[in-house]
Design an enzyme around this catalytic site. Structure first.
Site, mmCIF file in Angstrom:
data_model
loop_
_atom_site.group_PDB
_atom_site.id
_atom_site.type_symbol
_atom_site.label_atom_id
_atom_site.label_comp_id
_atom_site.label_asym_id
_atom_site.label_seq_id
_atom_site.Cartn_x
_atom_site.Cartn_y
_atom_site.Cartn_z
ATOM 1 N N ASP A 184 0.853 -1.184 0.000
ATOM 2 C CA ASP A 184 0.000 0.000 0.000
ATOM 3 C C ASP A 184 0.891 1.237 0.000
ATOM 4 O OD1 ASP A 184 -2.457 -1.400 0.139
ATOM 5 O OD2 ASP A 184 -2.319 -1.531 2.323
ATOM 6 N N ASP A 211 -7.186 -1.647 -4.120
ATOM 7 C CA ASP A 211 -8.175 -1.299 -3.098
ATOM 8 C C ASP A 211 -9.172 -0.269 -3.624
ATOM 9 O OD1 ASP A 211 -6.770 -2.946 -1.316
ATOM 10 O OD2 ASP A 211 -5.561 -1.268 -0.562
#
Length: 166
Positions: free
Chosen positions: A125, A143
């Site tokens: 991330d 995501d």
């Protein structure tokens, strides 16, 4: 033998979008790992940093400290959901554009994060959105695709007769 719609008349045409998004997701994660130092924010905008983090759990780091077994649980779940999404794309008429788009986005996100789990044991991330001292959990393109897909799916369910989902 059951009769099914011709593939050209189903929402399977949206698989091209899933493939493109998986490639973009992996390229952006490669970029993040190549140029960012883990856990060191790089300011981009007054509400956005690039911050490389590694998530061993699921959404919002759920079960991130569970000891490792969660890697395989989330991998198996995502692969199962991916198979189901391809099946649903095949069953969805091409005319239901919003539904097809939703499934394709969710599929791309699931596959993008599964690739990370299999390769690294965690998800990469790097998008850090914040306001003052509050930070939203870091996320990635996969995501974002899952989230947008979920919003599109909800919209197609809430407004089925208004032409949005058809």
């Amino acid at each position: 033998m059951p009769v099914t719609a011709a593939p050209s008349r189903t929402a399977l045409v949206w698989l091209w979008l899933s493939a493109v998004l998986v490639v973009l997701d992996q390229l952006t994660k490669f970029w993040a790992e190549s140029v960012l130092t883990p856990y060191q924010p790089v300011p981009v905008l007054p509400v956005l940093n690039w911050t490389l983090v590694f998530n061993q759990g699921a959404a919002f780091s759920f079960l991130s400290d569970a000891g490792g077994w969660q890697r395989w649980l989330f991998t198996i779940l995502a692969l199962g959901v991916s198979v189901l999404l391809v099946y649903w794309l095949r069953q969805t008429p091409r005319s239901q554009r919003l539904v097809g788009l939703a499934y394709a986005l969710i599929l791309a996100g699931a596959i993008g994060n599964v690739i990370d789990r299999i390769r690294y044991g965690h998800v990469v991330d790097f998008v850090d959105v914040y306001w003052k001292h509050w930070h939203f959990p870091a996320f990635n393109l996969a995501d974002a695709a899952i989230t947008l897909g979920a919003v599109a799916l909800i919209a197609s369910l809430l407004f089925p007769t208004r032409g949005i989902g058809r």
